[in-house]
Design a protein around this motif. Structure first.
Motif, PDB file in Angstrom:
ATOM      1  N   UNK A   1       0.810  -1.216   0.000  1.00  0.00           N
ATOM      2  CA  UNK A   1       0.000   0.000   0.000  1.00  0.00           C
ATOM      3  C   UNK A   1       0.846   1.270   0.000  1.00  0.00           C
ATOM      4  N   UNK A   2       0.380   2.251  -0.765  1.00  0.00           N
ATOM      5  CA  UNK A   2       1.011   3.572  -0.780  1.00  0.00           C
ATOM      6  C   UNK A   2       0.533   4.433   0.381  1.00  0.00           C
ATOM      7  N   UNK A   3      -0.712   4.211   0.801  1.00  0.00           N
ATOM      8  CA  UNK A   3      -1.311   4.984   1.878  1.00  0.00           C
ATOM      9  C   UNK A   3      -2.093   4.057   2.793  1.00  0.00           C
ATOM     10  N   UNK A   4      -1.941   4.251   4.094  1.00  0.00           N
ATOM     11  CA  UNK A   4      -2.772   3.540   5.070  1.00  0.00           C
ATOM     12  C   UNK A   4      -3.470   4.582   5.931  1.00  0.00           C
ATOM     13  N   UNK A   5      -4.781   4.450   6.030  1.00  0.00           N
ATOM     14  CA  UNK A   5      -5.608   5.352   6.827  1.00  0.00           C
ATOM     15  C   UNK A   5      -6.096   4.587   8.047  1.00  0.00           C
ATOM     16  N   UNK A   6      -5.811   5.148   9.220  1.00  0.00           N
ATOM     17  CA  UNK A   6      -6.178   4.474  10.473  1.00  0.00           C
ATOM     18  C   UNK A   6      -6.730   5.539  11.429  1.00  0.00           C
ATOM     19  N   UNK A   7      -8.040   5.782  11.369  1.00  0.00           N
ATOM     20  CA  UNK A   7      -8.643   6.871  12.135  1.00  0.00           C
ATOM     21  C   UNK A   7      -9.488   6.336  13.287  1.00  0.00           C
ATOM     22  N   UNK A   8      -9.087   6.695  14.495  1.00  0.00           N
ATOM     23  CA  UNK A   8      -9.821   6.336  15.719  1.00  0.00           C
ATOM     24  C   UNK A   8     -10.023   4.820  15.809  1.00  0.00           C
ATOM     25  N   UNK A   9      -8.968   4.070  15.538  1.00  0.00           N
ATOM     26  CA  UNK A   9      -9.035   2.606  15.549  1.00  0.00           C
ATOM     27  C   UNK A   9      -8.094   2.003  16.575  1.00  0.00           C
ATOM     28  N   UNK A  10      -6.909   2.603  16.714  1.00  0.00           N
ATOM     29  CA  UNK A  10      -5.846   1.975  17.506  1.00  0.00           C
ATOM     30  C   UNK A  10      -6.263   1.717  18.949  1.00  0.00           C
ATOM     31  N   UNK A  11      -7.107   2.576  19.513  1.00  0.00           N
ATOM     32  CA  UNK A  11      -7.535   2.397  20.913  1.00  0.00           C
ATOM     33  C   UNK A  11      -8.412   1.164  21.095  1.00  0.00           C
ATOM     34  N   UNK A  12      -8.938   0.625  19.987  1.00  0.00           N
ATOM     35  CA  UNK A  12      -9.814  -0.545  20.060  1.00  0.00           C
ATOM     36  C   UNK A  12      -9.075  -1.850  19.793  1.00  0.00           C
ATOM     37  N   UNK A  13      -7.773  -1.784  19.565  1.00  0.00           N
ATOM     38  CA  UNK A  13      -6.997  -2.991  19.285  1.00  0.00           C
ATOM     39  C   UNK A  13      -6.363  -3.513  20.570  1.00  0.00           C
ATOM     40  N   UNK A  14      -6.227  -4.827  20.652  1.00  0.00           N
ATOM     41  CA  UNK A  14      -5.669  -5.414  21.878  1.00  0.00           C
ATOM     42  C   UNK A  14      -4.154  -5.279  21.942  1.00  0.00           C
ATOM     43  N   UNK A  15      -3.506  -5.125  20.789  1.00  0.00           N
ATOM     44  CA  UNK A  15      -2.044  -5.024  20.762  1.00  0.00           C
ATOM     45  C   UNK A  15      -1.624  -3.937  19.766  1.00  0.00           C
ATOM     46  N   UNK A  16      -1.647  -2.666  20.184  1.00  0.00           N
ATOM     47  CA  UNK A  16      -1.294  -1.583  19.260  1.00  0.00           C
ATOM     48  C   UNK A  16       0.133  -1.663  18.747  1.00  0.00           C
ATOM     49  N   UNK A  17       1.043  -2.270  19.499  1.00  0.00           N
ATOM     50  CA  UNK A  17       2.423  -2.426  19.039  1.00  0.00           C
ATOM     51  C   UNK A  17       2.467  -3.332  17.797  1.00  0.00           C
ATOM     52  N   UNK A  18       1.714  -4.429  17.852  1.00  0.00           N
ATOM     53  CA  UNK A  18       1.648  -5.339  16.713  1.00  0.00           C
ATOM     54  C   UNK A  18       0.974  -4.671  15.515  1.00  0.00           C
ATOM     55  N   UNK A  19      -0.052  -3.868  15.775  1.00  0.00           N
ATOM     56  CA  UNK A  19      -0.735  -3.157  14.692  1.00  0.00           C
ATOM     57  C   UNK A  19       0.236  -2.247  13.951  1.00  0.00           C
ATOM     58  N   UNK A  20       1.057  -1.529  14.707  1.00  0.00           N
ATOM     59  CA  UNK A  20       2.003  -0.615  14.073  1.00  0.00           C
ATOM     60  C   UNK A  20       3.055  -1.374  13.271  1.00  0.00           C
ATOM     61  N   UNK A  21       3.457  -2.546  13.756  1.00  0.00           N
ATOM     62  CA  UNK A  21       4.411  -3.360  12.991  1.00  0.00           C
ATOM     63  C   UNK A  21       3.783  -3.848  11.686  1.00  0.00           C
ATOM     64  N   UNK A  22       2.506  -4.196  11.734  1.00  0.00           N
ATOM     65  CA  UNK A  22       1.807  -4.620  10.524  1.00  0.00           C
ATOM     66  C   UNK A  22       1.694  -3.474   9.523  1.00  0.00           C
ATOM     67  N   UNK A  23       1.405  -2.288  10.026  1.00  0.00           N
ATOM     68  CA  UNK A  23       1.306  -1.118   9.142  1.00  0.00           C
ATOM     69  C   UNK A  23       2.637  -0.867   8.446  1.00  0.00           C
ATOM     70  N   UNK A  24       3.712  -0.916   9.210  1.00  0.00           N
ATOM     71  CA  UNK A  24       5.039  -0.696   8.629  1.00  0.00           C
ATOM     72  C   UNK A  24       5.356  -1.763   7.583  1.00  0.00           C
ATOM     73  N   UNK A  25       4.942  -3.002   7.844  1.00  0.00           N
ATOM     74  CA  UNK A  25       5.190  -4.101   6.912  1.00  0.00           C
ATOM     75  C   UNK A  25       4.459  -3.888   5.586  1.00  0.00           C
ATOM     76  N   UNK A  26       3.267  -3.315   5.647  1.00  0.00           N
ATOM     77  CA  UNK A  26       2.427  -3.197   4.462  1.00  0.00           C
ATOM     78  C   UNK A  26       2.716  -1.951   3.635  1.00  0.00           C
TER      79      UNK A  26
END
Length: 254
Positions: free
Chosen positions: A100-125
């Motif tokens: 992906x060229x752009x990832x949009x993540x608005x008002x989502x991170x607070x609802x995830x159980x592991x925000x650290x893993x989410x950020x690693x996934x975003x960086x990977x993609x």
């Protein structure tokens, strides 16, 4: 003619986006986030991933700017899954590296159980040179129970991004003290109405009536009008136009 997607409407004739108070009563929070996204339009391009897309309201903004978009949601989303292309958790995204060229993540991170893993996934993609536009609440009531786990300061969200290997080009805060008070006041009003509905067994609930919704939104609309007027006055006095620096991480607090 107005085009509507979720709580967001667009008037092509006036080139104006508005929050529909019949769909949401959180006018300030959504309007301030909308303003930041409109400033970020130059980064909406190529292949876009809309994490936790909900009703996909911001597709009204990015659809004409990107080559294609994919929206994700979870099965238990209070917004439903009808607008999502893929049902999955943000911690485990079923896409190949650098998609992906752009990832949009608005008002989502607070609802995830592991925000650290989410950020690693975003960086990977993200492709090299890609951009993440992310917003999170700070001072805001618990919502979307029971899946509300985190609050992030500007330092916390910046740390998460850096630890994931993302370069922060710019950060923003969303709102101010008055906006925060109004948002909290709105939540108190809604919970008070809910209590009254429960005690008096009112059906349909009071906040389903258009006039009641209009009344609840009045303080928020007045704040936004006053804020725009002040910004215009300051711009006139300083003879400056609004310039947005390049950035890949947009942070917003309420």
């Amino acid at each position: 003619m107005r085009i509507q997607q979720g709580f967001l409407t667009y008037n092509p004739t006036l080139d104006r986006y508005e929050i529909d108070y019949q769909q949401t009563l959180g006018i300030i929070a959504n309007e301030l986030l909308l303003q930041l996204l409109l400033k970020s339009r130059k980064y909406l391009k190529g292949r876009l991933l809309d994490l936790g897309c909900g009703h996909r309201p911001y597709a009204l903004i990015y659809d004409s700017l990107v080559d294609m978009s994919i929206g994700t949601e979870v099965t238990f989303s209070p917004h439903g899954t009808h607008a999502a292309d893929v049902i999955c958790f943000a911690e485990y995204l079923p896409f190949r590296h650098q998609q992906f060229d752009t990832i949009l993540c608005t008002e989502v991170l607070e609802h995830t159980t592991n925000p650290f893993q989410v950020m690693r996934e975003i960086e990977r993609l993200l492709k090299p040179g890609g951009h993440l536009i992310i917003s999170v609440p700070f001072i805001y009531p618990i919502h979307e129970l029971p899946h509300d786990y985190w609050r992030f300061t500007i330092y916390g969200i910046s740390m998460l991004c850096r630890n994931a290997g993302l370069e922060i080009l710019h950060t923003y805060t969303k709102g101010d003290l008055v906006a925060t008070i109004l948002v909290l006041g709105h939540q108190i009003a809604m919970r008070t109405l809910g209590f009254v509905n429960h005690i008096l067994q009112i059906d349909p609930p009071l906040f389903s009536y258009s006039k009641v919704r209009w009344l609840i939104c009045q303080p928020q609309w007045w704040y936004l009008k006053a804020s725009r007027w002040l910004q215009q006055r300051l711009s006139t006095i300083t003879n400056n136009t609004d310039v947005v620096a390049d950035y890949s991480i947009s942070y917003s607090s309420q």
